[in-house]
Design an enzyme around this catalytic site. Structure first.
Site, PDB file in Angstrom:
ATOM      1  N   LYS A   1     -15.644 -81.502 -19.002  1.00 31.91           N
ATOM      2  CA  LYS A   1     -15.971 -81.216 -17.316  1.00 31.91           C
ATOM      3  C   LYS A   1     -17.390 -80.173 -17.418  1.00 31.91           C
ATOM      4  CE  LYS A   1     -13.019 -77.100 -17.134  1.00 31.91           C
ATOM      5  NZ  LYS A   1     -12.074 -76.154 -16.308  1.00 31.91           N
TER       6      LYS A   1
ATOM      7  N   GLY B   1     -19.974 -79.418 -26.507  1.00 31.11           N
ATOM      8  CA  GLY B   1     -19.837 -78.399 -27.327  1.00 31.11           C
ATOM      9  C   GLY B   1     -18.883 -77.144 -26.957  1.00 31.11           C
TER      10      GLY B   1
ATOM     11  N   THR C   1      -8.615 -77.794 -25.093  1.00 33.84           N
ATOM     12  CA  THR C   1      -9.258 -77.178 -23.619  1.00 33.84           C
ATOM     13  C   THR C   1      -9.582 -75.732 -23.968  1.00 33.84           C
ATOM     14  OG1 THR C   1      -7.026 -77.116 -22.873  1.00 33.84           O
ATOM     15  CG2 THR C   1      -8.223 -78.995 -22.075  1.00 33.84           C
TER      16      THR C   1
ATOM     17  N   SER D   1     -10.055 -71.602 -24.529  1.00 33.34           N
ATOM     18  CA  SER D   1      -9.612 -70.714 -24.021  1.00 33.34           C
ATOM     19  C   SER D   1     -10.658 -69.968 -23.065  1.00 33.34           C
ATOM     20  CB  SER D   1      -9.396 -69.464 -25.019  1.00 33.34           C
ATOM     21  OG  SER D   1     -10.452 -69.095 -25.909  1.00 33.34           O
TER      22      SER D   1
ATOM     23  N   GLY E   1     -12.699 -52.881 -25.209  1.00 30.46           N
ATOM     24  CA  GLY E   1     -12.172 -53.557 -26.258  1.00 30.46           C
ATOM     25  C   GLY E   1     -12.990 -53.652 -27.625  1.00 30.46           C
TER      26      GLY E   1
ATOM     27  N   ILE F   1     -15.741 -59.699 -30.427  1.00 32.11           N
ATOM     28  CA  ILE F   1     -16.813 -60.039 -29.263  1.00 32.11           C
ATOM     29  C   ILE F   1     -17.241 -58.902 -28.716  1.00 32.11           C
ATOM     30  CG2 ILE F   1     -16.905 -61.139 -26.881  1.00 32.11           C
ATOM     31  CD1 ILE F   1     -15.030 -63.195 -27.930  1.00 32.11           C
TER      32      ILE F   1
ATOM     33  N   GLY G   1     -10.026 -59.472 -25.209  1.00 30.65           N
ATOM     34  CA  GLY G   1      -9.340 -61.075 -26.035  1.00 30.65           C
ATOM     35  C   GLY G   1      -9.483 -62.157 -25.110  1.00 30.65           C
TER      36      GLY G   1
ATOM     37  N   LEU H   1     -10.850 -69.239 -33.657  1.00 33.61           N
ATOM     38  CA  LEU H   1     -11.883 -69.499 -34.440  1.00 33.61           C
ATOM     39  C   LEU H   1     -12.526 -71.064 -34.416  1.00 33.61           C
ATOM     40  CD1 LEU H   1     -11.152 -67.304 -37.483  1.00 33.61           C
ATOM     41  CD2 LEU H   1     -12.782 -66.584 -35.763  1.00 33.61           C
TER      42      LEU H   1
ATOM     43  N   HIS I   1     -28.303 -63.751 -60.908  1.00 36.76           N
ATOM     44  CA  HIS I   1     -28.675 -62.271 -60.821  1.00 36.76           C
ATOM     45  C   HIS I   1     -30.341 -62.384 -60.234  1.00 36.76           C
ATOM     46  CE1 HIS I   1     -29.513 -58.063 -61.659  1.00 36.76           C
ATOM     47  NE2 HIS I   1     -30.477 -58.518 -62.191  1.00 36.76           N
TER      48      HIS I   1
HETATM   49  C1  FAD Z   1     -19.005 -64.599 -27.150  1.00 42.29           C
HETATM   50  C2  FAD Z   1     -18.069 -65.619 -28.177  1.00 42.29           C
HETATM   51  C3  FAD Z   1     -18.507 -65.448 -29.343  1.00 42.29           C
HETATM   52  C4  FAD Z   1     -17.854 -66.350 -30.269  1.00 42.29           C
HETATM   53  N1  FAD Z   1     -18.188 -66.342 -31.438  1.00 42.29           N
HETATM   54  C5  FAD Z   1     -17.496 -66.919 -32.531  1.00 42.29           C
HETATM   55  C6  FAD Z   1     -17.979 -66.981 -34.075  1.00 42.29           C
HETATM   56  O1  FAD Z   1     -18.933 -66.569 -34.142  1.00 42.29           O
HETATM   57  N2  FAD Z   1     -17.336 -67.691 -34.797  1.00 42.29           N
HETATM   58  C7  FAD Z   1     -16.071 -68.279 -34.494  1.00 42.29           C
HETATM   59  O2  FAD Z   1     -15.410 -69.044 -35.229  1.00 42.29           O
HETATM   60  N3  FAD Z   1     -15.569 -68.358 -33.395  1.00 42.29           N
HETATM   61  C8  FAD Z   1     -16.184 -67.506 -32.130  1.00 42.29           C
HETATM   62  N4  FAD Z   1     -15.949 -67.461 -30.942  1.00 42.29           N
HETATM   63  C9  FAD Z   1     -14.537 -68.387 -30.579  1.00 42.29           C
HETATM   64  C10 FAD Z   1     -14.766 -69.874 -30.470  1.00 42.29           C
HETATM   65  O3  FAD Z   1     -15.777 -70.010 -29.524  1.00 42.29           O
HETATM   66  C11 FAD Z   1     -13.715 -70.613 -30.358  1.00 42.29           C
HETATM   67  O4  FAD Z   1     -12.540 -70.352 -31.188  1.00 42.29           O
HETATM   68  C12 FAD Z   1     -13.977 -72.268 -30.177  1.00 42.29           C
HETATM   69  O5  FAD Z   1     -14.835 -72.517 -29.336  1.00 42.29           O
HETATM   70  C13 FAD Z   1     -12.628 -72.942 -29.747  1.00 42.29           C
HETATM   71  O6  FAD Z   1     -12.880 -74.134 -29.845  1.00 42.29           O
HETATM   72  P1  FAD Z   1     -12.059 -75.206 -29.002  1.00 42.29           P
HETATM   73  O7  FAD Z   1     -12.402 -76.690 -29.259  1.00 42.29           O
HETATM   74  O8  FAD Z   1     -10.547 -74.765 -29.227  1.00 42.29           O
HETATM   75  O9  FAD Z   1     -12.403 -74.896 -27.614  1.00 42.29           O
HETATM   76  P2  FAD Z   1     -13.536 -74.568 -26.621  1.00 42.29           P
HETATM   77  O10 FAD Z   1     -14.607 -74.440 -27.418  1.00 42.29           O
HETATM   78  O11 FAD Z   1     -13.143 -73.550 -25.749  1.00 42.29           O
HETATM   79  O12 FAD Z   1     -13.739 -76.066 -25.863  1.00 42.29           O
HETATM   80  C14 FAD Z   1     -12.862 -76.257 -24.837  1.00 42.29           C
HETATM   81  C15 FAD Z   1     -13.617 -77.170 -23.698  1.00 42.29           C
HETATM   82  O13 FAD Z   1     -12.613 -78.041 -23.060  1.00 42.29           O
HETATM   83  C16 FAD Z   1     -13.295 -78.142 -21.865  1.00 42.29           C
HETATM   84  N5  FAD Z   1     -12.052 -78.370 -20.762  1.00 42.29           N
HETATM   85  C17 FAD Z   1     -11.113 -77.505 -20.281  1.00 42.29           C
HETATM   86  N6  FAD Z   1     -10.326 -78.017 -19.708  1.00 42.29           N
HETATM   87  C18 FAD Z   1     -10.701 -79.339 -19.489  1.00 42.29           C
HETATM   88  C19 FAD Z   1     -10.220 -80.255 -18.496  1.00 42.29           C
HETATM   89  N7  FAD Z   1      -9.110 -80.433 -17.784  1.00 42.29           N
HETATM   90  N8  FAD Z   1     -11.154 -81.720 -18.681  1.00 42.29           N
HETATM   91  C20 FAD Z   1     -12.125 -81.577 -19.390  1.00 42.29           C
HETATM   92  N9  FAD Z   1     -12.721 -80.640 -19.947  1.00 42.29           N
HETATM   93  C21 FAD Z   1     -11.818 -79.428 -20.085  1.00 42.29           C
HETATM   94  C22 FAD Z   1     -13.994 -76.769 -21.434  1.00 42.29           C
HETATM   95  O14 FAD Z   1     -14.859 -76.855 -20.475  1.00 42.29           O
HETATM   96  C23 FAD Z   1     -14.523 -76.456 -23.076  1.00 42.29           C
HETATM   97  O15 FAD Z   1     -15.939 -76.970 -23.038  1.00 42.29           O
HETATM   98  C24 FAD Z   1     -16.578 -67.002 -30.081  1.00 42.29           C
HETATM   99  C25 FAD Z   1     -16.200 -66.881 -28.778  1.00 42.29           C
HETATM  100  C26 FAD Z   1     -16.927 -66.364 -27.598  1.00 42.29           C
HETATM  101  C27 FAD Z   1     -16.466 -66.152 -26.259  1.00 42.29           C
END
Ligand code: FAD
Length: 463
Positions: free
Chosen positions: A35, A40, A140, A142, A177, A181, A269, A317, A442
């Protein structure tokens, strides 16, 4: 007849897009619903990638102003062009999200633009249109957890999303926190000139990480000028003009006080995001924390609907989500996909970095597992000395009887890269002796890993 696919993934974060790619590699007809305007997910758009771009840039700024002189590199008149730094971050994000779009085209994955909703097992709606799929994967992700009484406007009171977009360095930033992050983004703005105070409910930073590492981390960050208010609760925030007045309650002292911030970063969190997905109607079960309940094969209680990534249990992660995406695609293709949750590294990209994999000493003690620990400080590593980066240590934990590596905890330069060797050791069931006998080049920082492994048997060579 609606378009039909073997697999429809909802969400294009690292879990969803990687699952889509692996499934396409395995011959499935795949669509991914997103959406956002770009692919990404949180990771590429508002998480891992933009935060690491700002961490890297702010480290360069700090280095130019404070660290290069020690190397005889004299730089005068260092100034900050924050607009350029933010523009660079946007370019980095842009290149990454375009990269995922390219991978979708390469793997013939259909991007269905819009918000997806599960209509029934095998049926998904996207902005009015319906599609059929043999398998549905919910990925989807967090969003940030709210704190009652604190109203986020993404300007004065921001989540990580707003804190990545600031156009001015705040005079005083209060971070609510003391987790990953908060400390990463707090470090960015500290290096760029803000005064940073971190308020943490617990009596320690980075809960869940090794306690000894957490103590050392707090000492190093304090030396860098960050201020900590541990065992303290934020009970309210009031925006007054350009300032935010926060009320704090200290558990230890039993006192209440008000502190003033220019920007508050709320980083207590993240919570699973399942809004508008139609899960209740489809009968998909959630746990008490709102996470989708899955079995060991990422299946929900409803046949044909699976879930991966931040929206299910486990560490939030990107690489955990990716591993689950690959494993699930392989399971759906009839292969034996599997994730070893004990070998998932966790990294904090501050200075110095903090990295861990496997069990902590606290977890081993609680489980009653007899273990031996070997520790090696970076002060005794030639390369770290040459770099002038001697803060921290490597700690290797091994089973007292079998010598199998059970965990590793590093605080120091390049910790996030060094940890990969120990993740491999755990995955391969290596002993600390295996790691200690491996020839390490080394002079490298990795020699500290070898030495810590040797220290498990009390036979480190350089200390
Ligand atoms: C500031 C920050 C820094 C971070 N740094 C790190 C790091 O350095 N290393 C690391 O491992 N993790 C990091 N994380 C955590 C990491 O971003 C998440 O663990 C990871 O993105 C989770 O992946 P995911 O595919 O589960 O979901 P997400 O990456 O959250 O992707 C979910 C996608 O689903 C889409 N979506 C949701 N509902 C719908 C719907 N109904 N229809 C269509 N699309 C939808 C959203 O728009 C989103 O694009 C960080 C997070 C934050 C906020």
């Amino acid at each position: 007849m609606p378009d039909s696919f073997d697999l429809i993934v909802i969400g294009s974060g690292p879990g969803g897009y990687v699952c889509a790619i692996r499934a396409a590699q395995l011959g499935m007809k795949v669509a991914c619903i997103e959406k956002r305007d770009t692919l990404g997910g949180t990771c590429l758009n508002i998480g891992c990638i933009p935060s690491k771009a700002l961490l890297h840039s702010s480290e360069k700024f700090h280095e130019a102003g404070h660290a290069l002189a020690a190397h005889g590199v004299m730089v005068e008149g260092v100034t900050l062009d924050l607009a350029r730094m933010q523009a660079r971050k946007a370019e980095v994000v842009g290149a990454n999200v375009k990269g995922v779009e390219f991978l979708f085209k390469k793997n013939k994955i259909t991007w269905l633009k819009g918000a997806g909703r599960v209509v029934a097992p095998g049926r998904v709606a996207v902005d009015g249109a319906e599609y059929e799929a043999k398998h549905i994967v919910i990925a989807t992700g967090s969003d940030s957890t709210p704190l009652p009484g604190i109203e986020v406007d993404e300007r004065r009171i921001a989540t990580s999303t707003g804190a990545l977009e600031l156009e001015q360095v705040p005079g005083h930033m209060v971070v609510i926190g003391g987790g990953v992050i908060g400390l990463e983004l707090g470090s960015v703005w500290k290096r760029l000139g803000a005064q940073v105070t971190v308020v943490e409910f617990l009596d320690r930073l980075i809960p869940g990480n090794d306690g000894e590492v957490a103590k050392q981390f707090e000492r190093i960050l304090t030396r860098q000028g960050m201020k900590f208010r541990l065992s303290t609760k934020v009970t309210g925030a009031r925006v007054e003009g350009d300032k935010v007045n926060l009320t704090l309650e200290s558990f230890k002292k039993g006192t209440t006080e008000t502190i003033t911030a220019d920007v508050v970063l709320l980083a207590i969190g993240r919570r699973p995001y399942t809004e508008g997905l139609g899960l209740a109607e489809a009968g998909v079960a959630l746990d008490a924390r709102g996470r989708i309940i899955t079995d060991a094969h990422f299946a929900t209680n409803v046949a044909g609907i699976h879930a991966i990534g931040d929206v299910i249990a486990g560490p939030m992660l990107a690489h955990k989500a990716e591993e689950e995406g690959v494993a699930l695609a392989e399971i759906l293709a009839g292969q034996a996909g599997h994730v070893n949750y004990n070998a998932i590294p966790g990294v904090i990209y501050t200075w110095p970095e903090v990295a861990s994999v496997g069990q902590t000493e606290e977890q081993l003690k609680e489980a009653g597992t007899a273990y031996k620990a070997g520790k090696f400080p970076f002060t005794a590593n030639g390369r770290a000395r040459a770099m002038g980066m001697t803060d921290g240590f490597v700690k290797v934990l091994a089973d007292a009887v079998s010598d199998r590596v059970l965990g590793c905890h590093i605080i120091g330069p390049e910790a996030g890269t060094l940890i990969a060797e120990l993740a491999m050791a755990i995955e391969f069931g290596a002993s600390s002796e295996d790691v200690g006998r491996l020839c390490h080049a080394h002079p490298t920082l990795n020699e500290s890993v070898k030495e810590a492994a040797l220290a498990v048997e009390g036979r480190a060579l350089h200390i």
